[in-house]
Design a protein around this motif. Structure first.
Motif, PDB file in Angstrom:
ATOM      1  N   GLN A 132       0.828  -1.288  -0.090  1.00  0.00           N
ATOM      2  CA  GLN A 132       0.000   0.015  -0.037  1.00  0.00           C
ATOM      3  C   GLN A 132       0.873   1.236   0.016  1.00  0.00           C
ATOM      4  O   GLN A 132       0.390   2.478  -0.351  1.00  0.00           O
ATOM      5  CB  GLN A 132      -0.745  -0.014   1.204  1.00  0.00           C
ATOM      6  CG  GLN A 132      -2.082  -0.913   1.004  1.00  0.00           C
ATOM      7  CD  GLN A 132      -2.815  -1.253   2.174  1.00  0.00           C
ATOM      8  OE1 GLN A 132      -2.513  -0.826   3.390  1.00  0.00           O
ATOM      9  NE2 GLN A 132      -3.931  -2.175   1.937  1.00  0.00           N
ATOM     10  N   LEU A 706     -17.486  -5.966 -11.340  1.00  0.00           N
ATOM     11  CA  LEU A 706     -18.643  -5.750 -10.371  1.00  0.00           C
ATOM     12  C   LEU A 706     -18.969  -7.117  -9.563  1.00  0.00           C
ATOM     13  O   LEU A 706     -19.413  -6.962  -8.495  1.00  0.00           O
ATOM     14  CB  LEU A 706     -19.983  -5.430 -11.021  1.00  0.00           C
ATOM     15  CG  LEU A 706     -20.004  -4.043 -11.801  1.00  0.00           C
ATOM     16  CD1 LEU A 706     -21.247  -3.437 -12.712  1.00  0.00           C
ATOM     17  CD2 LEU A 706     -19.247  -2.779 -11.073  1.00  0.00           C
ATOM     18  N   THR A 707     -18.746  -8.206 -10.252  1.00  0.00           N
ATOM     19  CA  THR A 707     -19.057  -9.632  -9.400  1.00  0.00           C
ATOM     20  C   THR A 707     -17.726 -10.076  -9.206  1.00  0.00           C
ATOM     21  O   THR A 707     -17.232 -11.247  -9.308  1.00  0.00           O
ATOM     22  CB  THR A 707     -19.662 -10.453 -10.641  1.00  0.00           C
ATOM     23  OG1 THR A 707     -18.815 -10.594 -11.654  1.00  0.00           O
ATOM     24  CG2 THR A 707     -21.191 -10.259 -11.029  1.00  0.00           C
ATOM     25  N   PHE A 710     -18.690 -13.346  -3.746  1.00  0.00           N
ATOM     26  CA  PHE A 710     -19.836 -14.211  -3.689  1.00  0.00           C
ATOM     27  C   PHE A 710     -21.015 -13.474  -3.281  1.00  0.00           C
ATOM     28  O   PHE A 710     -22.141 -13.906  -3.390  1.00  0.00           O
ATOM     29  CB  PHE A 710     -19.819 -15.499  -2.886  1.00  0.00           C
ATOM     30  CG  PHE A 710     -18.592 -16.329  -3.108  1.00  0.00           C
ATOM     31  CD1 PHE A 710     -18.787 -16.940  -4.506  1.00  0.00           C
ATOM     32  CD2 PHE A 710     -17.587 -16.875  -2.153  1.00  0.00           C
ATOM     33  CE1 PHE A 710     -17.834 -17.818  -4.845  1.00  0.00           C
ATOM     34  CE2 PHE A 710     -16.798 -17.940  -2.904  1.00  0.00           C
ATOM     35  CZ  PHE A 710     -16.784 -18.274  -3.802  1.00  0.00           C
ATOM     36  N   MET A 711     -20.796 -12.102  -2.914  1.00  0.00           N
ATOM     37  CA  MET A 711     -22.011 -11.459  -2.521  1.00  0.00           C
ATOM     38  C   MET A 711     -22.713 -11.069  -3.896  1.00  0.00           C
ATOM     39  O   MET A 711     -23.996 -10.797  -3.830  1.00  0.00           O
ATOM     40  CB  MET A 711     -21.617 -10.046  -1.883  1.00  0.00           C
ATOM     41  CG  MET A 711     -21.100 -10.266  -0.581  1.00  0.00           C
ATOM     42  SD  MET A 711     -22.348 -10.613   0.563  1.00  0.00           S
ATOM     43  CE  MET A 711     -23.223  -9.106   0.886  1.00  0.00           C
ATOM     44  N   ASP A 712     -21.950 -11.035  -4.908  1.00  0.00           N
ATOM     45  CA  ASP A 712     -22.640 -10.610  -6.389  1.00  0.00           C
ATOM     46  C   ASP A 712     -22.425 -11.454  -7.347  1.00  0.00           C
ATOM     47  O   ASP A 712     -23.248 -11.523  -8.466  1.00  0.00           O
ATOM     48  CB  ASP A 712     -21.980  -9.404  -6.751  1.00  0.00           C
ATOM     49  CG  ASP A 712     -22.311  -8.140  -5.867  1.00  0.00           C
ATOM     50  OD1 ASP A 712     -23.576  -7.818  -5.707  1.00  0.00           O
ATOM     51  OD2 ASP A 712     -21.577  -7.366  -5.208  1.00  0.00           O
ATOM     52  N   TYR A 713     -21.492 -12.570  -7.061  1.00  0.00           N
ATOM     53  CA  TYR A 713     -21.353 -13.751  -8.115  1.00  0.00           C
ATOM     54  C   TYR A 713     -21.961 -14.856  -7.621  1.00  0.00           C
ATOM     55  O   TYR A 713     -21.746 -15.680  -6.377  1.00  0.00           O
ATOM     56  CB  TYR A 713     -19.707 -14.088  -8.470  1.00  0.00           C
ATOM     57  CG  TYR A 713     -19.692 -15.006  -9.635  1.00  0.00           C
ATOM     58  CD1 TYR A 713     -19.579 -14.518 -10.929  1.00  0.00           C
ATOM     59  CD2 TYR A 713     -19.694 -16.215  -9.236  1.00  0.00           C
ATOM     60  CE1 TYR A 713     -19.446 -15.492 -11.843  1.00  0.00           C
ATOM     61  CE2 TYR A 713     -19.364 -17.130 -10.251  1.00  0.00           C
ATOM     62  CZ  TYR A 713     -19.553 -16.695 -11.644  1.00  0.00           C
ATOM     63  OH  TYR A 713     -19.157 -17.662 -12.549  1.00  0.00           O
TER      64      TYR A 713
END
Lengths: 792, 265
Positions: A132, A706-707, A710-713
Motif C-alpha cells: 500500500q 462488479l461480480t 460471492f455477494m454478487d457472483y
C-alpha cells in the motif's frame, strides 16, 4: 476376473475422501518451509493504463520487508514472458497476434487485477502494508470490456492488434455452406451469447517458490493440474532454469475445472524471486477476491448462428460467426478453446453435410479467458442445441423427433469439421431419456404447475464432446505446442504391493481410487495395496496432466499398457521359478498357474522372486518388476448423451426452479459408476450455474469487475439443484474403439449438456425465442413483462 | 485490516465513556458488517468497543401486549424463543432466516438495527410492527428511526439497549432473497393490530427501510392477498443494481405483500 468388489465396474468408495473430509489433505498452503517469507501482489486498480513510474523507496524501508520486485526487475533478469502454447493462424494465413505478457506488468496494465509488483515480507500484514506504500503513477487509457464492441473501440489492448483482433480463424467449406443456405426451405437464425464465468475452485491458487543456493536449483509447490507442463514452460520459455534444476510439485489440489492448467505470473514470480532473497522460500496464497479478478475466466462468446433445412426437416447446413473474448492476454491454452475445441464440435450429434464457422478472437481489458470445464465444447453445444431446439419449434416439430430425424446413425462418421465420430447410439440415449423423464405425460405436469401459478417447460440437450484431445501428431498439426499423450510407470514392490506413477493429476477426480481399481482388476491386488503417485516432477518422469476428461481414456490406458508389460514379465519369472514353459502360464485373480499341473504362485510370490533372483537366470531375465509406458491415442473419444430438463417459472417473481433433470450419458465402459455419477452431478450443477446463476459482469464505464465476490457472483447451492428424487442419471454404452478399456470421458459432460437443456426449458415455458444466461429472476421477469405474460 | 484497540466493557456507561475517549471508535455487536468492511479496508476504526460482554445486554421478555428484545440478543435466540413464536411468530421466523447459522449465532438485533443496512431484515420488522427503539438516552419510534442508507436517528455515542414490539393480531414476513448474497432483494413485514390497522414494513427495495403506505391503506380496507398485490408501487426512488431494477423491486413489494397477507397469522 478380479474380486468384483474392487475391480472395474465396482462403485468403490473413494480412498482419498477420508483424508480430505477430515482436514488431513496436504494442500500448498498447508506446507511451510524453513525461513519461508510471504508474497503479496500489488495489483492494477485500472482496466487500462500506462505505468509512468513505480516508487518503492518508502515501502522498502518498512518493517519486515524482504524484497520488492517489479516488471523492470523481471526484464533486467531476462525472465521470459507468459506464453500461449497453441498457435492459431487466421484464414488469411497470418499467425495470431500475441501481445507481450510479462510475469509482472511492464510499462502498461491491461485489466483490473493485473499484477504490478511482488512484495515479499516476513508476514502477510507487513507485505500488504508495504504494497500500500508503493506509489504507482498511472496514465489512464481508454478501455473496453465488452467483446461485442472491442473491434470498434478506441481502446487498443496490444499494439500488435490495432483492432484488438487476435485472429480471424475459420473451419469448414464456406462456398458449399452458402450454397446449402441458398437452397434451404427454412433457415433458423439466432444471436447467441455465452456468458462469462469465473471458475472459483474451492482452493484458491497458491505457490511456494524456493531456490537452493547449494544445488542452484528451484522448487515450486503449486496448485497445478499439470506440474510437468508447468516445469516445461517455466524452464523452456521463461528460461528460469533447465528442467533438471527445477522441480514442480502439485500436492493435493482442491479443484481446478481448468483454471489451474495454466501457468500464471504469480507462481512464476514467487519461484523466480526466491533467488534474489538468498533462496528463502516465498509463499503466496491467493485470496478469494484474487481468484475472482485474476484466475482465467471461461466462455464469453457472442455468436450469430444459422441453421438451414430442407422441406423435410433435414438439416442441410450450419453457418456460425463467433466473437470470442480472450481477455487482456493470451493465457496458456486460450487460443485452442474457441477454435479446435469449439468449431470442431459444431456438428453435434447430427448429420450436417455443410458447416462453416468463423471465429474472431478478441482482446478485452478483462481477466484472460481460457479453458473452463468443457472448454469450447459447452459453447459449441449451446449454439447447436439452441439452434436445433428453435428450428424444431419453428417447423412445429417435436424437438425430440426433429433431433432423431437428423441424428448420425452410422459409424464411423466423418463430420465436415475435422472430427471422425467412432462409435455411438444417439437414438438409444434419446429413447432412454424420454422414458426416464416420462416425456409423454409432460402435459399433465404442466397443467398441475399452472394450478400453482407456475409455468412449466421442457428442454432438450443432445450433446457430444471430444475428449482425450489427441493424437499428438494431429494436435501438433493444428497448432498445439505439446503432444497430448500420457505416461505411466508401474513399480511392483518385493511383497507385491504396487506403486503407480502417473502423469495425470488428481484434483478431485478420484484417481487414487479408479486407477487402483484398474490395478486390482488386472493384478488381483487389493486396492489398499496400490499407491497412486502423481504431481511431482521428481517422482514422475513426464506427463501431460489432467484436463479435457483425458485421465481415464489416456492416463489409464498408459497404465494399462504398462500393466501388460508387468504381466508379461511376471509370467516369464513364474514360468522359470515353476520350471515350466511361459506358454503354459496362466494368470487369473492374482494367481499364476501352469496349465495341466497343480503348480501355482501368487502375484506377491512372483514379485518377491523377481527381486531375489534365486530361481531364475538373471542374465536371461532381468531382475525386478518395474515397467513404464507412454500412450498416444489414435483418436479423440466421443462421449455423448441426451439431457432433459423441466423447469417451473414463478409467474409473480420470475424465479426458475429445476423441477426435474434427466441425464443419459454414453461414456463407454465405466470404471467406478459412483464416481462417474458424481462427475455428472457436479458437471450438471455447474451447467445449471451457468444457465441460471453465474455471470461475470464488468462495469463498462470503469472497467471494474462488479461480480468480484460471492455477494454478487452467484455460485450454485444445493437448493438450486433439482431434488435428488427428480435428478435421474442413466447410462448407455457403446465402448470406445480407440482404447483397450473402451472408456470415453465423463468429467465435463454435465457442464456441456446442461445450459442448453435449462434454457430450452425456460424458453419453452415462457413461449419466448431466447433468454439471456444467467436467467436470473430479474431477467425472466423482464422477459415476461416484455412478452406481456401477465400474472392474471 | 489496520490495527485497532479492542475493548470489552461490562456496562453501557463504560462503553459510552470508551467511545468518547477514543479517536475514531466504533461499537460492535456481532460485527458482521463492520469486520468485513474493515477487512476490505473500507473502515479503519482506532478502537472497537465490543458491546456483547455488557452484563444483561441480551434477553427476551414477553408481556401481554409487548415483546421486548434486549439489544445483545442474537438472531438465533429470537428464532428459538418459544415466547416470541407464540406472541409474534413472524418475528421468530424472520430471525431464523437471517444469514446462515454462523451469522445467527453471532449477529444481534441491536447491531442490525443500528447498522441499518438497506437489505437487513430487522428494519422491516420494526416498521411493520411499529416498534419502539430504546437507547441509553431515550426512546425512538421506528417510524422516525431509519433515516437513510446506513443512517439512523442515533446520535454519536448513543447505544441501543432494547427494542419493544407491540404484539399484533396477526403478522407475516416474506423475503425474496438476492440470488447471490441471500440478503433481502426485497422483504416485507406486515401486521394487523386488534383495531384492524395494518402496517407494512419494506426492506431491500430502497436506500432505507420504509412503510408501504398505499398497501397499508388497501389492506386496512380489505385484508386480502389480492388487495395487497394489486397495489402498484412506484419505482421512483427505489434502488437499481445488477440484481434488480427499481421496477422489479417495486413489483416484488406488491407480490410479497400479497403473499404476506395470505400467510398472516
Amino acid at each position: 476376473m478380479a474380486d468384483t468388489k474392487t475391480g472395474i465396474g465396482a462403485s468403490v468408495r473413494r480412498k482419498e475422501d477420508l483424508r480430505f473430509i477430515t482436514g488431513k489433505g496436504n494442500y500448498t498452503d498447508d506446507i511451510n518451509l524453513k525461513d519461508q517469507t510471504v508474497g503479496y501482489f500489488l495489483r492494477s486498480p485500472h482496466a487500462h493504463a500506462k505505468i509512468k513510474s513505480i516508487n518503492t523507496a518508502k515501502a522498502r524501508k518498512m518493517d519486515g520487508v524482504v524484497g520488492i520486485f517489479t516488471g523492470e526487475d523481471v526484464a533486467k533478469d531476462k525472465l521470459g514472458g507468459l506464453i500461449c502454447g497453441w498457435m492459431i493462424h487466421s484464414k488469411d494465413g497470418s499467425p495470431m497476434k500475441a501481445g507481450p505478457h510479462p510475469v509482472l506488468a511492464l510499462d502498461k496494465v491491461r485489466f483490473v487485477g493485473d499484477q504490478v509488483a511482488l512484495v515479499v515480507a516476513e508476514t502477510k500484514e507487513q507485505a500488504r502494508a508495504a504494497a500500500q506504500a508503493i506509489v504507482v503513477s498511472y496514465d489512464v487509457l481508454p478501455h473496453v470490456v465488452d467483446v461485442a464492441k472491442a473491434m470498434k473501440s478506441k481502446a487498443n489492448v496490444h499494439d500488435v492488434a490495432p483492432d484488438n483482433r487476435v485472429f480471424n480463424w475459420s473451419l469448414g467449406n464456406e462456398a458449399d455452406t452458402n450454397a446449402a443456405f441458398a437452397k434451404a426451405a427454412h433457415v433458423t437464425s439466432m444471436d447467441i451469447v455465452n456468458n462469462r464465468l469465473i471458475p472459483n475452485a474451492m482452493e484458491p491458487r497458491a505457490a511456494i517458490g524456493s531456490y537452493d543456493t547449494g544445488t542452484e536449483s528451484y522448487t515450486l509447490y503449486t496448485t497445478s493440474q499439470n506440474p510437468h507442463v508447468a516445469r516445461l514452460v517455466i524452464s523452456a520459455f521463461h528460461g528460469l532454469a533447465p528442467e533438471h534444476k527445477l522441480r514442480v510439485i502439485a500436492p493435493d489440489v482442491g479443484g481446478g475445472f481448468g483454471s489451474k492448467i495454466f501457468i500464471y505470473g504469480e507462481e512464476v514470480a514467487c519461484v523466480w524471486a526466491s533467488k534474489f532473497i538468498g533462496g528463502r522460500p516465498i509463499k503466496w496464497t491467493g485470496e478469494r477476491s484474487e481468484s475472482f479478478l485474476c484466475d482465467a475466466h471461461g466462455r464469453d462468446h457472442v455468436t450469430k448462428a444459422e441453421l438451414a433445412m430442407d422441406a423435410n426437416g433435414k438439416i442441410t447446413g450450419m453457418r456460425v460467426h463467433t466473437k470470442a473474448a480472450m481477455g487482456a492476454y493470451l493465457s496458456t491454452f486460450s487460443a485452442a478453446v474457441p477454435t479446435y475445441l469449439y468449431g470442431t464440435l459444431l456438428s453435434g450429434q447430427y448429420n450436417i453435410p455443410n458447416i462453416y464457422v468463423e471465429v474472431d478472437a478478441i482482446y478485452t481489458n478483462t481477466a484472460p479467458v481460457d479453458a473452463y470445464r468443457g472448454a469450447g465444447r459447452p459453447e459449441a453445444t449451446y449454439v447447436v442445441e439452441r439452434l436445433v431446439e428453435t428450428a424444431a419449434r419453428e417447423l412445429k416439430m417435436d424437438p425430440a423427433e426433429f433431433r432423431r430425424k437428423n441424428f448420425v446413425t452410422s459409424f464411423p462418421h466423418q463430420t465436415p469439421v475435422i472430427m471422425m465420430y467412432d462409435a455411438g447410439d444417439y437414438g438409444a440415449a434419446l429413447d432412454k431419456a424420454l422414458d426416464m423423464s416420462d416425456y409423454k405425460n409432460f402435459a399433465s405436469r404442466k397443467a398441475e404447475s399452472a394450478k400453482n401459478g407456475k409455468l412449466r417447460g421442457v428442454g432438450f440437450s443432445a450433446y457430444i464432446e471430444a475428449c482425450g484431445i489427441a493424437p499428438s501428431a494431429a494436435v501438433g498439426s493444428l497448432g498445439a505446442g505439446v503432444g497430448l499423450w500420457e505416461s505411466a510407470e508401474v513399480r511392483v514392490n518385493p511383497i507385491g504391493t504396487v506403486e503407480i506413477l502417473t502423469g495425470s493429476h488428481s484434483h478431485g477426480q478420484g484417481h487414487e481410487t479408479t486407477f487402483a481399481q484398474l490395478v486390482s482388476e488386472r493384478l488381483g491386488v487389493d486396492i489398499n495395496n496400490v499407491l497412486i503417485v502423481h504431481g511431482d516432477t521428481d517422482k514422475v518422469q513426464m506427463g501431460m496432466g489432467t484436463y479435457g476428461s483425458r485421465s481415464g481414456a489416456v492416463g489409464m490406458t498408459a497404465i494399462s499398457k504398462a500393466l501388460d508389460k508387468i504381466e508379461a514379465k511376471a509370467k516369464k519369472i513364474a514360468a522359470a521359478v515353476m520350471e515350466s514353459s511361459v506358454n503354459d502360464v496362466e494368470f487369473k485373480d492374482g494367481t499364476f498357474t501352469i496349465k495341466g499341473t497343480d503348480k501355482k504362485m501368487g502375484f506377491g510370490e512372483v514379485a518377491l522372486a523377481s527381486y531375489l533372483g534365486h530361481k531364475f537366470n538373471t542374465s536371461e531375465i532381468e531382475l525386478g518388476l518395474k515397467e513404464s509406458a507412454f500412450h498416444d491415442p489414435s483418436n479423440f473419444v466421443f462421449p455423448a448423451g441426451v439431457h432433459i430438463c423441466e423447469v417451473e417459472v414463478d409467474v409473480d417473481t420470475g424465479l426458475t426452479k429445476i423441477a426435474s433433470y434427466t441425464a443419459v450419458d454414453d461414456f463407454g465402459n465405466l470404471i467406478n459408476p459412483m464416481i462417474v455419477e458424481g462427475q455428472v452431478q457436479g458437471g450438471v450443477a455447474q451447467g445449471i450455474g451457468q444457465a441460471l446463476l453465474e455471470g461475470a459482469v464488468y462495469d463498462e464505464d470503469s472497467g471494474q469487475l462488479l461480480t468480484g465476490s460471492f455477494m454478487d457472483y452467484n455460485m450454485p447451492r444445493a437448493a438450486n439443484m433439482p431434488h435428488i428424487e427428480n435428478f435421474q442419471l442413466g447410462f448407455t454404452c457403446t465402448p470406445c474403439p480407440s482404447n483397450p478399456l473402451g472408456m470415453k470421458g465423463c468429467g465435463e459432460a454435465g457442464a456441456i449438456a446442461a445450459p442448453p437443456a435449462v434454457i430450452n426449458a425456460i424458453t419453452h415455458a415462457l413461449g419466448v425465442r431466447d433468454i439471456a444466461m444467467p436467467a436470473t429472476p430479474l431477467t425472466v421477469w423482464t422477459a415476461m413483462q416484455s412478452m406481456k405474460i401477465a400474472a392474471e | 485490516m489496520e490495527n485497532f484497540n479492542y475493548h470489552r466493557p461490562a456496562t453501557v456507561l463504560a462503553a459510552a465513556a470508551m467511545l468518547k475517549k477514543s479517536k475514531d471508535g466504533k461499537y460492535m455487536g456481532g460485527g458482521h458488517t463492520l469486520l468485513p468492511t474493515m477487512k476490505q479496508g473500507l473502515a479503519a476504526p482506532t478502537d472497537i468497543i465490543d458491546l456483547t460482554a455488557i452484563k444483561n445486554f441480551g434477553g427476551i421478555k414477553v408481556s401481554k401486549s409487548i415483546v421486548t428484545i434486549k439489544a445483545g440478543t442474537t438472531h438465533m435466540e429470537v428464532a428459538a424463543s418459544k415466547d416470541i413464536k407464540k406472541a409474534i411468530p413472524a418475528l421468530a421466523e424472520m430471525a431464523g432466516k437471517i444469514g446462515g447459522v454462523h451469522v445467527r449465532h453471532k449477529g444481534t438485533i441491536g447491531g442490525s438495527i443500528a447498522n441499518a443496512d438497506p437489505a437487513a431484515d430487522y428494519p422491516s420488522a420494526c416498521l411493520g410492527l411499529g416498534a419502539t427503539i430504546e437507547t441509553n438516552k431515550r426512546k425512538i419510534e421506528a417510524d422516525k428511526f431509519f433515516t437513510g442508507m446506513f443512517e439512523t436517528a442515533l446520535k454519536a455515542g448513543e447505544i441501543i439497549t432494547a427494542v419493544h414490539f407491540p404484539i399484533p393480531k396477526k403478522s407475516a414476513h416474506q423475503k425474496f432473497p438476492n440470488p447471490a448474497s441471500r440478503y433481502a432483494l426485497t422483504g416485507v413485514f406486515l401486521s394487523q393490530d386488534g383495531k384492524g390497522k395494518v402496517r407494512v414494513g419494506v426492506t431491500g427495495a430502497a436506500a432505507s427501510a420504509f412503510r408501504a403506505t398505499e398497501i397499508e391503506a388497501a389492506l386496512t380496507k380489505d385484508f386480502s392477498a389480492k388487495s395487497a398485490s394489486s397495489v402498484k408501487i412506484a419505482a421512483k426512488g427505489l434502488m437499481s443494481d445488477m440484481h434488480a431494477t427499481a421496477a422489479y423491486r417495486a413489483h416484488l413489494v406488491s407480490v410479497l405483500a400479497g403473499r404476506a397477507a395470505a400467510a398472516a397469522k
